[in-house]
Every structure is written in C-alpha cells, then in structure tokens.
Design an enzyme around this catalytic site. Sequence first.
Site, PDB file in Angstrom:
ATOM      1  N   HIS A  79       0.865  -1.184   0.000  1.00  0.00           N
ATOM      2  CA  HIS A  79       0.000   0.000   0.000  1.00  0.00           C
ATOM      3  C   HIS A  79       0.894   1.224   0.000  1.00  0.00           C
ATOM      4  CE1 HIS A  79      -3.663  -2.333   0.497  1.00  0.00           C
ATOM      5  NE2 HIS A  79      -2.885  -3.156   1.175  1.00  0.00           N
ATOM      6  N   ARG A  80       0.962   1.896  -1.139  1.00  0.00           N
ATOM      7  CA  ARG A  80       1.970   2.932  -1.331  1.00  0.00           C
ATOM      8  C   ARG A  80       1.425   4.336  -1.147  1.00  0.00           C
ATOM      9  NH1 ARG A  80       2.550   0.902  -7.250  1.00  0.00           N
ATOM     10  NH2 ARG A  80       0.340   0.694  -6.785  1.00  0.00           N
ATOM     11  N   LEU A 114      11.980  -2.963  10.887  1.00  0.00           N
ATOM     12  CA  LEU A 114      13.156  -3.620  11.456  1.00  0.00           C
ATOM     13  C   LEU A 114      14.013  -4.247  10.351  1.00  0.00           C
ATOM     14  CD1 LEU A 114      12.957  -6.147  14.395  1.00  0.00           C
ATOM     15  CD2 LEU A 114      14.098  -6.791  12.284  1.00  0.00           C
ATOM     16  N   SER A 115      15.325  -3.987  10.422  1.00  0.00           N
ATOM     17  CA  SER A 115      16.228  -4.516   9.398  1.00  0.00           C
ATOM     18  C   SER A 115      16.832  -5.834   9.851  1.00  0.00           C
ATOM     19  CB  SER A 115      17.356  -3.515   9.132  1.00  0.00           C
ATOM     20  OG  SER A 115      18.398  -4.154   8.417  1.00  0.00           O
ATOM     21  N   ARG A 157      19.161  -7.209   8.329  1.00  0.00           N
ATOM     22  CA  ARG A 157      20.604  -7.162   8.035  1.00  0.00           C
ATOM     23  C   ARG A 157      21.358  -6.673   9.272  1.00  0.00           C
ATOM     24  NH1 ARG A 157      21.907  -3.507   3.306  1.00  0.00           N
ATOM     25  NH2 ARG A 157      23.828  -4.707   3.212  1.00  0.00           N
ATOM     26  N   ARG A 199      19.780 -14.717   7.231  1.00  0.00           N
ATOM     27  CA  ARG A 199      18.325 -14.495   7.346  1.00  0.00           C
ATOM     28  C   ARG A 199      17.546 -15.270   6.284  1.00  0.00           C
ATOM     29  NH1 ARG A 199      16.948  -8.467   4.910  1.00  0.00           N
ATOM     30  NH2 ARG A 199      18.246  -8.615   3.078  1.00  0.00           N
ATOM     31  N   ARG A 256      -7.969  -4.899   3.238  1.00  0.00           N
ATOM     32  CA  ARG A 256      -7.362  -5.930   4.091  1.00  0.00           C
ATOM     33  C   ARG A 256      -8.262  -6.412   5.225  1.00  0.00           C
ATOM     34  NH1 ARG A 256      -3.314  -7.860   0.835  1.00  0.00           N
ATOM     35  NH2 ARG A 256      -2.038  -6.143   0.100  1.00  0.00           N
TER      36      ARG A 256
HETATM   37  C1  LIG Z   1      -6.974  -9.961  -1.347  1.00  0.00           C
HETATM   38  C2  LIG Z   1      -5.725  -9.446  -1.986  1.00  0.00           C
HETATM   39  C3  LIG Z   1      -4.922 -10.310  -2.721  1.00  0.00           C
HETATM   40  C4  LIG Z   1      -3.734  -9.855  -3.307  1.00  0.00           C
HETATM   41  N1  LIG Z   1      -2.964 -10.724  -4.035  1.00  0.00           N
HETATM   42  C5  LIG Z   1      -1.828 -10.288  -4.631  1.00  0.00           C
HETATM   43  C6  LIG Z   1      -1.012 -11.151  -5.402  1.00  0.00           C
HETATM   44  O1  LIG Z   1      -1.291 -12.334  -5.555  1.00  0.00           O
HETATM   45  N2  LIG Z   1       0.112 -10.666  -5.964  1.00  0.00           N
HETATM   46  C7  LIG Z   1       0.473  -9.337  -5.850  1.00  0.00           C
HETATM   47  O2  LIG Z   1       1.502  -8.924  -6.384  1.00  0.00           O
HETATM   48  N3  LIG Z   1      -0.293  -8.483  -5.116  1.00  0.00           N
HETATM   49  C8  LIG Z   1      -1.416  -8.925  -4.513  1.00  0.00           C
HETATM   50  N4  LIG Z   1      -2.181  -8.055  -3.771  1.00  0.00           N
HETATM   51  C9  LIG Z   1      -1.713  -6.683  -3.607  1.00  0.00           C
HETATM   52  C10 LIG Z   1      -2.429  -5.719  -4.584  1.00  0.00           C
HETATM   53  O3  LIG Z   1      -2.118  -6.026  -5.921  1.00  0.00           O
HETATM   54  C11 LIG Z   1      -2.004  -4.254  -4.298  1.00  0.00           C
HETATM   55  O4  LIG Z   1      -0.611  -4.131  -4.476  1.00  0.00           O
HETATM   56  C12 LIG Z   1      -2.327  -3.837  -2.871  1.00  0.00           C
HETATM   57  O5  LIG Z   1      -3.632  -4.207  -2.534  1.00  0.00           O
HETATM   58  C13 LIG Z   1      -2.177  -2.328  -2.754  1.00  0.00           C
HETATM   59  O6  LIG Z   1      -3.231  -1.759  -3.486  1.00  0.00           O
HETATM   60  P1  LIG Z   1      -3.021  -0.466  -4.345  1.00  0.00           P
HETATM   61  O7  LIG Z   1      -1.967  -0.631  -5.374  1.00  0.00           O
HETATM   62  O8  LIG Z   1      -4.402  -0.066  -4.794  1.00  0.00           O
HETATM   63  O9  LIG Z   1      -2.507   0.541  -3.182  1.00  0.00           O
HETATM   64  P2  LIG Z   1      -1.716   1.876  -3.280  1.00  0.00           P
HETATM   65  O10 LIG Z   1      -0.411   1.714  -3.899  1.00  0.00           O
HETATM   66  O11 LIG Z   1      -1.728   2.445  -1.901  1.00  0.00           O
HETATM   67  O12 LIG Z   1      -2.574   2.747  -4.231  1.00  0.00           O
HETATM   68  C14 LIG Z   1      -3.834   3.288  -3.821  1.00  0.00           C
HETATM   69  C15 LIG Z   1      -4.536   3.802  -5.052  1.00  0.00           C
HETATM   70  O13 LIG Z   1      -3.759   4.876  -5.595  1.00  0.00           O
HETATM   71  C16 LIG Z   1      -3.794   4.802  -7.029  1.00  0.00           C
HETATM   72  N5  LIG Z   1      -2.427   4.533  -7.532  1.00  0.00           N
HETATM   73  C17 LIG Z   1      -1.350   4.141  -6.789  1.00  0.00           C
HETATM   74  N6  LIG Z   1      -0.259   4.023  -7.555  1.00  0.00           N
HETATM   75  C18 LIG Z   1      -0.655   4.330  -8.813  1.00  0.00           C
HETATM   76  C19 LIG Z   1       0.022   4.354 -10.059  1.00  0.00           C
HETATM   77  N7  LIG Z   1       1.326   4.055 -10.146  1.00  0.00           N
HETATM   78  N8  LIG Z   1      -0.679   4.677 -11.139  1.00  0.00           N
HETATM   79  C20 LIG Z   1      -1.986   4.989 -11.054  1.00  0.00           C
HETATM   80  N9  LIG Z   1      -2.705   4.975  -9.907  1.00  0.00           N
HETATM   81  C21 LIG Z   1      -2.039   4.649  -8.796  1.00  0.00           C
HETATM   82  C22 LIG Z   1      -4.742   3.690  -7.406  1.00  0.00           C
HETATM   83  O14 LIG Z   1      -6.051   4.203  -7.504  1.00  0.00           O
HETATM   84  C23 LIG Z   1      -4.666   2.790  -6.197  1.00  0.00           C
HETATM   85  O15 LIG Z   1      -5.804   1.957  -6.029  1.00  0.00           O
HETATM   86  C24 LIG Z   1      -3.358  -8.485  -3.174  1.00  0.00           C
HETATM   87  C25 LIG Z   1      -4.173  -7.627  -2.447  1.00  0.00           C
HETATM   88  C26 LIG Z   1      -5.350  -8.085  -1.850  1.00  0.00           C
HETATM   89  C27 LIG Z   1      -6.197  -7.121  -1.051  1.00  0.00           C
END
Ligand SMILES: Cc1cc2nc3c(=O)[nH]c(=O)nc-3n(C[C@H](O)[C@H](O)[C@H](O)COP(=O)(O)OP(=O)(O)OC[C@H]3O[C@@H](n4cnc5c(N)ncnc54)[C@H](O)[C@@H]3O)c2cc1C
Length: 250
Positions: free
Chosen positions: A96-97, A105-106, A108, A173, A200
């Site tokens: 979640h970015r 915590l590292s 390394r 690790r 989540r």
């Molecule tokens: C039930 C579940 C299963 C999952 N399974 C997997 C898996 O198998 N493999 C895997 O790799 N990940 C998996 N994920 C992680 C998922 O793909 C997302 O990385 C994670 O939920 C974060 O969501 P996000 O990218 O919307 O969040 P954030 O990065 O916090 O982004 C929030 C919102 O900001 C916008 N945003 C963010 N960055 C950009 C961008 N660069 N361009 C345009 N808009 C942007 C979008 O609207 C996005 O929804 C899973 C997640 C869930 C909830």
Amino acid sequence: MEIFRAPRVTLIARPQFLEPEHLKVQWRGEASDGERLAEYAGRVCYMSQHNPVHRTTAEYLENIKQQGHGSVLEHSVYVLLIEGISRSCSHELVRHRAGFGYSQLSQRYVDESHAAFVMPPAILGDATLEAEWEREVTDAQAAYVRAVEALLERHAWVNDKVHRRKVAREAARSVLPNATEVKIVVSGNARAWRTMLELRCGEGAELEIRRMAVACLRTLRAEAGALFSDFEIYVADDKQEAARVSYHKV
Ligand SMILES: Cc1cc2nc3c(=O)[nH]c(=O)nc-3n(C[C@H](O)[C@H](O)[C@H](O)COP(=O)(O)OP(=O)(O)OC[C@H]3O[C@@H](n4cnc5c(N)ncnc54)[C@H](O)[C@@H]3O)c2cc1C
C-alpha cells in the site's frame, strides 16, 4: 522463544490542529484534532466556516465520506507502531503505497537469534498443528544461529565488526521463516488508511493481515471515530473477524 498470537498496534502520533485566528470555524460537537483538521480543510474549499447547516464535525465528515470528497481526509496523518506481525504480513502491508510511509526492522542489522515468531491464525487452537509449527520455527532459528556463526568465521578477514555482522546476518536471514516477527512504524493519512482497511479487513484478505487490519481499525476508530465510523466489524463465516465499509474507497 516468544510467540505472537495477535498483533500489537499502538498509536504513536496524531495530528495537532492549530486553528488560525483570522479564519475560524463555527464548530459544533466534540472532535479530535485530526477530525477538525479534515473539516477545516473541507470548509476552506467552499468558505463555509460559518457552518450554515449547523453540522457537528461527525455529521460534516459523514457527508464528506458519502460524497466521496476523500482528498480532505489526506490532511490527517496517523502513525501506528505495529508489532507481532510476520515478515509475510508486512510484505503485504507495504504494497500500500499512496499516502503511506514505512520504517521496518532490518534483518541485516538486527540479530534474529532471539527473534519472536507469529503463529498464523489458521493454526491457532489446534494443539497438534501448533506443536509441529513450533518445532519447525525452532529448527529454522537454530539453523540461522549456525549460519551466522559459520559466516562470521568465513568473513573473519573483514576488519569492521559492524560490517562483518551485517554480511553474516544478511545471508543467514535467508533461512528464517516468513513467520519471523517484525516491527514496523506506519504513517498513513486517513484516506490511505481507509483504502488499506477496506482491502485488508475484507473476507478475501489473507487471515493474518486481516487480523492486523481489524486491530488497526479499532485503534484508528478509537482515535478519530468520524473518519472511520462507517466500518463495521463482524465475525465472518470462517469465525474470524472481518470488517466492511459503507462508503467505498474515496
Ligand atoms: C486480497 C488481496 C490479494 C492480493 N494478491 C496479490 C497477489 O497475488 N500478488 C500481488 O503482487 N499483489 C497482490 N495483492 C496486492 C495488490 O495487488 C495491491 O498491491 C495492494 O492491494 C495495494 O493496493 P493499491 O496498489 O491499490 O494501493 P496503493 O499503492 O496504496 O494505491 C492506492 C490507489 O492509488 C492509485 N495509484 C497508486 N499508484 C498508482 C500508479 N502508479 N498509477 C496509477 N494509480 C495509482 C490507485 O487508484 C490505487 O488503487 C493483493 C491484495 C489483496 C487485497
């Protein structure tokens, strides 16, 4: 060996709202600084500081969430210390970015010879599974200790002690399990927290991060009810807690 059966979530920072003397709002109702700050920001958009429909902060923010005017929630940042989660859980969390900052915590730098481990919720309560799991993580930790010792010896020629330990620990690790406990400081604005919690706390989320997200929700809701009040915590068919939100991702 310490085993975590639940995460520990602690609020370590909250917003402090400093209302400007020259542009005050006619507040109604009690509210925390983070809630006031979001309302204040929203009211600047329409210059409605005189509060024409006499809304309390809770009523005002309810309307903001309903309208999907989520950008005003970005001003209120809450910082949580999350402990007792596994490395695999934190790996999912840091995906979640937008609107989040992390310090974890590292492995390394930190000696994991006495690390704690996090028991997956699906194993909890089954004595046989718990005992087998404990044996496995104990073995893995012993392998880590052996690897660190051997690697320190192999790199005895590295004069800088700190660097030598880092070289040993960063390689050792690799034998630690995903269940190894981490501590992480997570800063997030209220809009970002809401998005993460929606994803989540849902029944589709992996059980450990779901348990962690529900714990975060409880902490944030106790701190700033009006920003998180539309989440409802319930016990799902799998007998684990989950939460659903009334107003989707705003
Ligand atoms: C039930 C579940 C299963 C999952 N399974 C997997 C898996 O198998 N493999 C895997 O790799 N990940 C998996 N994920 C992680 C998922 O793909 C997302 O990385 C994670 O939920 C974060 O969501 P996000 O990218 O919307 O969040 P954030 O990065 O916090 O982004 C929030 C919102 O900001 C916008 N945003 C963010 N960055 C950009 C961008 N660069 N361009 C345009 N808009 C942007 C979008 O609207 C996005 O929804 C899973 C997640 C869930 C909830």
